[in-house]
Write a protein that holds these residues in place. Structure first.
Motif, PDB file in Angstrom:
ATOM      1  N   VAL A   1      81.945  52.251 156.457  1.00 35.25           N
ATOM      2  CA  VAL A   1      80.949  51.236 156.152  1.00 35.25           C
ATOM      3  C   VAL A   1      79.967  51.865 155.171  1.00 35.25           C
ATOM      4  O   VAL A   1      79.379  52.915 155.454  1.00 35.25           O
ATOM      5  CB  VAL A   1      80.212  50.764 157.420  1.00 35.25           C
ATOM      6  N   ALA A   2      79.811  51.235 154.010  1.00 38.92           N
ATOM      7  CA  ALA A   2      78.914  51.749 152.977  1.00 38.92           C
ATOM      8  C   ALA A   2      77.697  50.846 152.840  1.00 38.92           C
ATOM      9  O   ALA A   2      77.829  49.621 152.747  1.00 38.92           O
ATOM     10  CB  ALA A   2      79.651  51.826 151.638  1.00 38.92           C
ATOM     11  N   LEU A   3      76.525  51.478 152.841  1.00 36.26           N
ATOM     12  CA  LEU A   3      75.265  50.790 152.597  1.00 36.26           C
ATOM     13  C   LEU A   3      74.838  51.146 151.177  1.00 36.26           C
ATOM     14  O   LEU A   3      74.705  52.333 150.848  1.00 36.26           O
ATOM     15  CB  LEU A   3      74.198  51.249 153.595  1.00 36.26           C
ATOM     16  N   VAL A   4      74.639  50.131 150.347  1.00 32.03           N
ATOM     17  CA  VAL A   4      74.317  50.378 148.943  1.00 32.03           C
ATOM     18  C   VAL A   4      72.918  49.868 148.645  1.00 32.03           C
ATOM     19  O   VAL A   4      72.568  48.732 148.981  1.00 32.03           O
ATOM     20  CB  VAL A   4      75.360  49.728 148.012  1.00 32.03           C
ATOM     21  N   PHE A   5      72.135  50.725 147.989  1.00 34.16           N
ATOM     22  CA  PHE A   5      70.743  50.433 147.683  1.00 34.16           C
ATOM     23  C   PHE A   5      70.514  50.407 146.179  1.00 34.16           C
ATOM     24  O   PHE A   5      71.031  51.260 145.457  1.00 34.16           O
ATOM     25  CB  PHE A   5      69.825  51.505 148.286  1.00 34.16           C
ATOM     26  N   ARG A   6      69.721  49.437 145.732  1.00 41.46           N
ATOM     27  CA  ARG A   6      69.257  49.450 144.352  1.00 41.46           C
ATOM     28  C   ARG A   6      68.098  50.431 144.292  1.00 41.46           C
ATOM     29  O   ARG A   6      67.208  50.412 145.150  1.00 41.46           O
ATOM     30  CB  ARG A   6      68.807  48.064 143.916  1.00 41.46           C
ATOM     31  N   CYS A   7      68.131  51.315 143.294  1.00 41.66           N
ATOM     32  CA  CYS A   7      67.118  52.351 143.148  1.00 41.66           C
ATOM     33  C   CYS A   7      66.595  52.381 141.718  1.00 41.66           C
ATOM     34  O   CYS A   7      67.218  51.840 140.810  1.00 41.66           O
ATOM     35  CB  CYS A   7      67.718  53.727 143.458  1.00 41.66           C
ATOM     36  N   ARG A   8      65.464  53.049 141.558  1.00 46.38           N
ATOM     37  CA  ARG A   8      64.953  53.306 140.216  1.00 46.38           C
ATOM     38  C   ARG A   8      64.666  54.787 140.096  1.00 46.38           C
ATOM     39  O   ARG A   8      64.252  55.441 141.067  1.00 46.38           O
ATOM     40  CB  ARG A   8      63.740  52.458 139.897  1.00 46.38           C
TER      41      ARG A   8
ATOM     42  N   PRO B   1      71.162  40.801 150.880  1.00 47.25           N
ATOM     43  CA  PRO B   1      72.273  41.723 150.627  1.00 47.25           C
ATOM     44  C   PRO B   1      73.631  41.034 150.746  1.00 47.25           C
ATOM     45  O   PRO B   1      73.819  40.134 151.560  1.00 47.25           O
ATOM     46  CB  PRO B   1      72.113  42.781 151.727  1.00 47.25           C
ATOM     47  N   HIS B   2      74.563  41.471 149.930  1.00 46.46           N
ATOM     48  CA  HIS B   2      75.935  40.991 149.994  1.00 46.46           C
ATOM     49  C   HIS B   2      76.662  41.745 151.106  1.00 46.46           C
ATOM     50  O   HIS B   2      76.379  42.912 151.354  1.00 46.46           O
ATOM     51  CB  HIS B   2      76.649  41.233 148.665  1.00 46.46           C
ATOM     52  N   VAL B   3      77.603  41.086 151.753  1.00 46.31           N
ATOM     53  CA  VAL B   3      78.434  41.724 152.782  1.00 46.31           C
ATOM     54  C   VAL B   3      79.886  41.466 152.388  1.00 46.31           C
ATOM     55  O   VAL B   3      80.302  40.310 152.275  1.00 46.31           O
ATOM     56  CB  VAL B   3      78.132  41.155 154.188  1.00 46.31           C
ATOM     57  N   ARG B   4      80.629  42.549 152.164  1.00 39.77           N
ATOM     58  CA  ARG B   4      82.007  42.412 151.676  1.00 39.77           C
ATOM     59  C   ARG B   4      82.920  43.401 152.396  1.00 39.77           C
ATOM     60  O   ARG B   4      82.484  44.468 152.823  1.00 39.77           O
ATOM     61  CB  ARG B   4      82.075  42.686 150.179  1.00 39.77           C
ATOM     62  N   SER B   5      84.197  43.035 152.471  1.00 45.54           N
ATOM     63  CA  SER B   5      85.227  43.916 153.003  1.00 45.54           C
ATOM     64  C   SER B   5      86.250  44.171 151.901  1.00 45.54           C
ATOM     65  O   SER B   5      86.442  43.339 151.015  1.00 45.54           O
ATOM     66  CB  SER B   5      85.924  43.258 154.206  1.00 45.54           C
ATOM     67  N   HIS B   6      86.899  45.340 151.977  1.00 45.07           N
ATOM     68  CA  HIS B   6      87.910  45.678 150.977  1.00 45.07           C
ATOM     69  C   HIS B   6      88.960  46.579 151.602  1.00 45.07           C
ATOM     70  O   HIS B   6      88.796  47.076 152.720  1.00 45.07           O
ATOM     71  CB  HIS B   6      87.264  46.327 149.740  1.00 45.07           C
TER      72      HIS B   6
ATOM     73  N   ARG C   1      65.665  48.330 147.363  1.00 45.46           N
ATOM     74  CA  ARG C   1      66.117  47.413 148.410  1.00 45.46           C
ATOM     75  C   ARG C   1      67.600  47.620 148.684  1.00 45.46           C
ATOM     76  O   ARG C   1      68.340  48.154 147.855  1.00 45.46           O
ATOM     77  CB  ARG C   1      65.867  45.959 148.032  1.00 45.46           C
ATOM     78  N   LEU C   2      68.026  47.182 149.877  1.00 43.60           N
ATOM     79  CA  LEU C   2      69.437  47.152 150.231  1.00 43.60           C
ATOM     80  C   LEU C   2      70.083  45.998 149.481  1.00 43.60           C
ATOM     81  O   LEU C   2      69.576  44.872 149.506  1.00 43.60           O
ATOM     82  CB  LEU C   2      69.595  46.944 151.740  1.00 43.60           C
ATOM     83  N   THR C   3      71.197  46.263 148.798  1.00 39.32           N
ATOM     84  CA  THR C   3      71.859  45.202 148.035  1.00 39.32           C
ATOM     85  C   THR C   3      73.235  44.840 148.582  1.00 39.32           C
ATOM     86  O   THR C   3      73.790  43.815 148.203  1.00 39.32           O
ATOM     87  CB  THR C   3      71.997  45.580 146.551  1.00 39.32           C
ATOM     88  N   GLY C   4      73.787  45.681 149.464  1.00 42.32           N
ATOM     89  CA  GLY C   4      75.092  45.330 149.997  1.00 42.32           C
ATOM     90  C   GLY C   4      75.565  46.232 151.115  1.00 42.32           C
ATOM     91  O   GLY C   4      75.149  47.383 151.231  1.00 42.32           O
ATOM     92  N   VAL C   5      76.440  45.652 151.939  1.00 44.19           N
ATOM     93  CA  VAL C   5      77.132  46.368 153.006  1.00 44.19           C
ATOM     94  C   VAL C   5      78.624  46.124 152.762  1.00 44.19           C
ATOM     95  O   VAL C   5      79.054  44.973 152.650  1.00 44.19           O
ATOM     96  CB  VAL C   5      76.725  45.846 154.402  1.00 44.19           C
ATOM     97  N   TYR C   6      79.401  47.206 152.683  1.00 45.66           N
ATOM     98  CA  TYR C   6      80.809  47.120 152.304  1.00 45.66           C
ATOM     99  C   TYR C   6      81.644  47.891 153.316  1.00 45.66           C
ATOM    100  O   TYR C   6      81.331  49.044 153.630  1.00 45.66           O
ATOM    101  CB  TYR C   6      81.015  47.712 150.905  1.00 45.66           C
ATOM    102  N   LYS C   7      82.712  47.276 153.801  1.00 50.96           N
ATOM    103  CA  LYS C   7      83.581  47.968 154.760  1.00 50.96           C
ATOM    104  C   LYS C   7      84.972  48.137 154.182  1.00 50.96           C
ATOM    105  O   LYS C   7      85.623  47.170 153.788  1.00 50.96           O
ATOM    106  CB  LYS C   7      83.683  47.222 156.085  1.00 50.96           C
ATOM    107  N   ASN C   8      85.417  49.374 154.168  1.00 46.79           N
ATOM    108  CA  ASN C   8      86.796  49.691 153.822  1.00 46.79           C
ATOM    109  C   ASN C   8      87.597  49.501 155.102  1.00 46.79           C
ATOM    110  O   ASN C   8      87.496  50.290 156.041  1.00 46.79           O
ATOM    111  CB  ASN C   8      86.902  51.129 153.308  1.00 46.79           C
ATOM    112  N   MET C   9      88.381  48.428 155.150  1.00 46.36           N
ATOM    113  CA  MET C   9      89.097  48.053 156.363  1.00 46.36           C
ATOM    114  C   MET C   9      90.190  49.065 156.726  1.00 46.36           C
ATOM    115  O   MET C   9      90.517  49.222 157.891  1.00 46.36           O
ATOM    116  CB  MET C   9      89.693  46.654 156.216  1.00 46.36           C
TER     117      MET C   9
END
Length: 149
Positions: free
Chosen positions: A83-90, A135-140, A70-78
């Motif tokens: 923009v990074a899409l991060v997925f939980r994987c096995r 999913p979490h949405v964060r900026s950094h 599943r998608l666990t987060g969207v992160y933007k380096n301002m």
């Protein structure tokens, strides 16, 4: 709404896989270019779906074949416009190996990930381990998380 001198904003999209083992350890690489520990990932190709890109990047950098959960987060380096899409994987197959992009591949405990990774990558691991399905949405700014959800 115009941006700058009526130019469209330019963004890059990256993908990463936080691969979680049954014992809770997560797969991490030490990057060859800067020595930083991160979940495996990279730039999404124009002709691939985000999930496919995450699977490809994990395999290229670690030798591990994965399945996206599943998608666990969207992160933007301002600062960089990434923009990074991060997925939980096995993991489903393969053996750990380094690549031209990684000098080490390790299974870290969540505490080790917190200690070894910079804040903006450690938060991606914590978010992937969060049992919440939203999913979490964060900026950094490239180093520090600017806001929190």
């Amino acid at each position: 709404m115009p941006f700058g001198r009526d130019a469209m904003p330019l963004h890059s999209v990256s993908v990463a896989g936080v691969v979680v083992r049954e014992d809770g350890h997560v797969l991490a690489i030490r990057r060859a270019d800067n020595g930083a520990w991160e979940p495996p990932g990279g730039v999404l190709e124009l002709d691939e779906r985000p999930e496919e890109g995450a699977i490809r990047e994990v395999l290229e950098e670690t030798g591990i074949h994965v399945e996206v959960e599943r998608l666990t987060g969207v992160y933007k380096n301002m600062k960089m416009g990434v923009v990074a899409l991060v997925f939980r994987c096995r993991a489903i197959d393969g053996a750990e190996r380094t690549s031209s992009e990684s000098t080490a591949v390790e299974w870290l405990t969540p505490d080790e990930a917190d200690k070894w990774m910079s804040e903006v990558f450690a938060v991606r691991v914590r978010d992937a381990l969060d049992p919440a399905l939203t999913p979490h949405v964060r900026s950094h700014d490239g180093r520090r998380v600017l806001d929190s959800d």
